[in-house]
Design a protein around this motif. Structure first.
Motif, PDB file in Angstrom:
ATOM      1  N   UNK A  93       0.864  -1.175   0.000  1.00 21.28           N
ATOM      2  CA  UNK A  93       0.000   0.000   0.000  1.00 21.28           C
ATOM      3  C   UNK A  93       0.899   1.223   0.000  1.00 21.28           C
ATOM      4  N   UNK A  94       0.668   2.103  -0.947  1.00 29.27           N
ATOM      5  CA  UNK A  94       1.493   3.303  -1.077  1.00 29.27           C
ATOM      6  C   UNK A  94       0.831   4.479  -0.364  1.00 29.27           C
ATOM      7  N   UNK A  95       1.635   5.194   0.399  1.00 31.71           N
ATOM      8  CA  UNK A  95       1.147   6.368   1.126  1.00 31.71           C
ATOM      9  C   UNK A  95       1.115   7.593   0.215  1.00 31.71           C
ATOM     10  N   UNK A  96       0.029   8.331   0.309  1.00 28.95           N
ATOM     11  CA  UNK A  96      -0.062   9.640  -0.320  1.00 28.95           C
ATOM     12  C   UNK A  96      -0.353  10.647   0.782  1.00 28.95           C
ATOM     13  N   UNK A  97       0.143  11.858   0.643  1.00 33.72           N
ATOM     14  CA  UNK A  97      -0.152  12.882   1.647  1.00 33.72           C
ATOM     15  C   UNK A  97      -1.520  13.497   1.349  1.00 33.72           C
ATOM     16  N   UNK A  98      -2.164  14.072   2.383  1.00 32.40           N
ATOM     17  CA  UNK A  98      -3.440  14.743   2.134  1.00 32.40           C
ATOM     18  C   UNK A  98      -3.334  15.813   1.046  1.00 32.40           C
ATOM     19  N   UNK A  99      -2.225  16.534   1.032  1.00 37.37           N
ATOM     20  CA  UNK A  99      -2.039  17.559  -0.005  1.00 37.37           C
ATOM     21  C   UNK A  99      -1.998  16.969  -1.401  1.00 37.37           C
ATOM     22  N   UNK A 100      -1.289  15.849  -1.542  1.00 37.37           N
ATOM     23  CA  UNK A 100      -1.222  15.160  -2.840  1.00 37.37           C
ATOM     24  C   UNK A 100      -2.614  14.720  -3.283  1.00 37.37           C
ATOM     25  N   UNK A 101      -3.373  14.151  -2.331  1.00 39.85           N
ATOM     26  CA  UNK A 101      -4.703  13.634  -2.648  1.00 39.85           C
ATOM     27  C   UNK A 101      -5.644  14.773  -3.045  1.00 39.85           C
ATOM     28  N   UNK A 102      -5.620  15.863  -2.278  1.00 40.56           N
ATOM     29  CA  UNK A 102      -6.490  17.000  -2.588  1.00 40.56           C
ATOM     30  C   UNK A 102      -6.180  17.551  -3.973  1.00 40.56           C
ATOM     31  N   UNK A 103      -4.905  17.676  -4.289  1.00 37.96           N
ATOM     32  CA  UNK A 103      -4.477  18.186  -5.595  1.00 37.96           C
ATOM     33  C   UNK A 103      -4.931  17.223  -6.696  1.00 37.96           C
ATOM     34  N   UNK A 104      -4.729  15.921  -6.462  1.00 34.35           N
ATOM     35  CA  UNK A 104      -5.113  14.929  -7.452  1.00 34.35           C
ATOM     36  C   UNK A 104      -6.611  14.884  -7.707  1.00 34.35           C
ATOM     37  N   UNK A 105      -7.392  15.140  -6.642  1.00 36.06           N
ATOM     38  CA  UNK A 105      -8.849  15.168  -6.801  1.00 36.06           C
ATOM     39  C   UNK A 105      -9.269  16.368  -7.651  1.00 36.06           C
TER      40      UNK A 105
END
Length: 109
Positions: A6-18
């Motif tokens: 399972x790869x970790x993503x940061x909340x910032x990465x996820x928000x940007x990706x969304x």
């Protein structure tokens, strides 16, 4: 037997990706938790009754799991991988990390 990771993503990465349309966020917290505070634009598939088939077709997006602190999202990712889905990303830190990063939440699910 394949080793699942399972790869970790940061909340910032996820928000940007969304925002960029790259990620589909799947919240595996329970309905009572989501009712209090929810991720904007997330799909809710509670871990207590988790079935990877309940995850909507991401339509080319990468599925990212999220929960409160980052533990249940790993469990969900591993379960999805065990079911043959290539959903190997989760948001490290969960809702706690999301709020700590100053990202928006919504109430009422």
């Amino acid at each position: 037997m394949a080793v699942h990771q399972v790869h970790d993503l940061t909340p910032g990465d996820v928000a940007k990706g969304m925002v960029e349309g790259r990620y589909l966020l799947v919240d595996v917290r329970e309905p009572n938790e989501v009712a209090v505070e929810a991720y904007p634009d997330a799909v809710v598939v509670p871990l207590s009754s988790f079935d990877p088939q309940d995850i909507p077709d991401p339509g080319g997006k990468q599925v990212v799991f999220a929960c409160r602190s980052g533990k249940r999202s790993v469990t969900a990712s591993l379960a999805a991988q065990a079911a043959g889905l290539a959903y190997n990303q989760h948001m490290a830190g969960g809702m706690l990390g999301w709020k700590a990063a100053g990202l928006p939440t919504k109430t009422g699910g």
